[in-house]
Design a protein around this motif. Structure first.
Motif, mmCIF file in Angstrom:
data_model
loop_
_atom_site.group_PDB
_atom_site.id
_atom_site.type_symbol
_atom_site.label_atom_id
_atom_site.label_comp_id
_atom_site.label_asym_id
_atom_site.label_seq_id
_atom_site.Cartn_x
_atom_site.Cartn_y
_atom_site.Cartn_z
ATOM 1 N N LYS A 164 0.868 -1.169 0.000
ATOM 2 C CA LYS A 164 0.000 0.000 0.000
ATOM 3 C C LYS A 164 0.906 1.219 0.000
ATOM 4 O O LYS A 164 2.133 1.104 -0.106
ATOM 5 N N PHE A 165 0.343 2.400 0.103
ATOM 6 C CA PHE A 165 1.144 3.586 0.335
ATOM 7 C C PHE A 165 1.351 3.710 1.843
ATOM 8 O O PHE A 165 0.400 3.950 2.601
ATOM 9 N N ASP A 166 2.592 3.525 2.293
ATOM 10 C CA ASP A 166 2.930 3.656 3.708
ATOM 11 C C ASP A 166 3.376 5.079 3.981
ATOM 12 O O ASP A 166 4.253 5.612 3.280
ATOM 13 N N ILE A 167 2.800 5.694 5.008
ATOM 14 C CA ILE A 167 3.034 7.115 5.273
ATOM 15 C C ILE A 167 3.552 7.320 6.690
ATOM 16 O O ILE A 167 3.000 6.790 7.652
ATOM 17 N N LEU A 168 4.627 8.097 6.790
ATOM 18 C CA LEU A 168 5.142 8.592 8.063
ATOM 19 C C LEU A 168 4.904 10.092 8.111
ATOM 20 O O LEU A 168 5.139 10.797 7.114
ATOM 21 N N PHE A 181 0.842 5.283 9.086
ATOM 22 C CA PHE A 181 -0.364 4.632 8.609
ATOM 23 C C PHE A 181 -0.227 4.290 7.131
ATOM 24 O O PHE A 181 0.732 4.707 6.468
ATOM 25 N N SER A 182 -1.165 3.517 6.620
ATOM 26 C CA SER A 182 -1.161 3.123 5.218
ATOM 27 C C SER A 182 -2.496 3.491 4.586
ATOM 28 O O SER A 182 -3.533 3.493 5.255
ATOM 29 N N ILE A 183 -2.460 3.801 3.296
ATOM 30 C CA ILE A 183 -3.678 4.096 2.550
ATOM 31 C C ILE A 183 -3.654 3.320 1.242
ATOM 32 O O ILE A 183 -2.593 2.872 0.783
ATOM 33 N N GLU A 184 -4.818 3.145 0.649
ATOM 34 C CA GLU A 184 -4.899 2.448 -0.629
ATOM 35 C C GLU A 184 -4.229 3.278 -1.724
ATOM 36 O O GLU A 184 -4.191 4.510 -1.664
ATOM 37 N N LYS A 185 -3.732 2.596 -2.730
ATOM 38 C CA LYS A 185 -3.038 3.281 -3.819
ATOM 39 C C LYS A 185 -4.033 3.985 -4.738
ATOM 40 O O LYS A 185 -5.059 3.425 -5.106
ATOM 41 N N ASN A 186 -3.699 5.222 -5.067
ATOM 42 C CA ASN A 186 -4.438 6.018 -6.044
ATOM 43 C C ASN A 186 -3.447 6.942 -6.736
ATOM 44 O O ASN A 186 -2.261 6.994 -6.371
#
Length: 314
Positions: A164-168, A181-186
């Motif tokens: 997924k897209f992992d975000i710091l 956190f992680s979000i779905e790819k777009n």
């Protein structure tokens, strides 16, 4: 597909595990890469690189372009300067950092460092966003980072393209502080600035879900996620203007670039409400091209090289 042969002495059996993934280097050769992480990254057929592209982007120089900036902040327009620095680099697909050495498994990326500097009254703002986008145009940006410094404090955000897209996210604001956190790819707004330079004919058009730039999310304290957006492109007889409109955010951004290769970005505008509460009003940030040079800037760090800043009107 290459298979890894694992010998288990205890069991005395052979186990074959196929976990390779195909990517391409800057010479358009296909190579095998043995990581599950990058297996999730390659989504589309590899794009062929033209000879013109190779000649322009693999000549040992970066493209540096300066812009006059009129930045909307706190309900007023602030004057400043913006700079777009494009350069190709070898990128490590697992660590997702610049490679120190050439290797067949490296991914060739077009990196964009986008900077802004402007003042708000007594105190200055400094913003930088970095986007690492594969020149093969066959997947999302591998990594995006954003940092913002002003006298109240600083904020840093980083997006890594994995399963997924992992975000710091690190911020001095309460409620935004340290997050992971992680979000779905777009589609990523940040990556479209590099896609324009590589393959503008395939810019997404119509209705899409797009993740706004990390800069905008920070300035407006918006959640980093995908929002409904409508994209259009306008032919201006020599240039194109690509527009992203986010109805839910009451925001639009338009990027004007040259129709012919290497599709230099001439200007951009961004319209949204600036200010707080009842004092907020719709304003438009504008950036207009000043100068552009090709330079191996990383080696131009002596006092005599400051003349290049004068050339760029910085």
């Amino acid at each position: 597909m290459k298979k890894l042969l694992l010998l288990s002495g205890m069991l005395g059996v052979l186990i074959f595990i196929a976990c390779s993934n195909i990517k391409a280097d800057e010479n358009n050769k296909t190579v095998e890469h043995n990581t599950e992480e990058t297996k999730a990254l390659t989504l589309k057929p590899v794009k062929e690189l033209s000879e013109a592209f190779k000649k322009y982007w693999y000549n040992g120089n970066a493209e540096i372009t300066s812009y006059k900036l009129e930045q909307a902040r706190y309900g007023e327009i602030r004057e400043g300067k913006a700079v777009l620095i494009y350069v190709t680099e070898d990128f490590l697909p697992e660590e997702q950092v610049k490679a120190d050495y050439q290797n067949a498994e490296n991914i060739s990326v077009l990196k964009l460092n986008a900077t802004k500097k402007f003042n708000t009254g007594i105190y200055p703002y400094s913003i930088m966003q970095s986007t690492f986008y594969p020149v093969k145009d066959n997947q999302h940006a591998i990594k995006i980072s954003s940092s913002m410094q002003e006298w109240c404090g600083h904020v840093y955000a980083q997006l890594n393209n994995r399963k997924k897209f992992d975000i710091l996210y690190h911020s001095y604001f309460q409620g935004e502080a340290d997050q992971s956190f992680s979000i779905e790819k777009n589609i990523l707004e940040n990556e479209l600035w590099t896609k324009i330079r590589i393959n503008p004919d395939e810019l997404p058009l119509g209705d899409h879900k797009i993740i706004p730039s990390l800069e905008y999310s920070r300035l407006k304290h918006k959640q980093i996620k995908a929002y409904a957006a409508k994209t259009t492109i306008q032919n201006n007889d020599g240039t194109y203007t690509y527009t992203i409109n986010y109805p839910e955010l009451n925001r639009s951004i338009s990027i004007t670039f040259n129709a012919s290769f290497p599709h230099e970005i001439e200007s951009w505008t961004e319209t949204f409400k600036s200010g707080f509460g009842s004092n907020a009003k719709e304003l438009t940030t504008k950036a207009t091209k000043l100068k552009s040079i090709k330079s191996a800037y990383w080696g131009k760090n002596s006092n005599k090289d400051e003349v290049l800043r004068q050339e760029l009107e910085l």
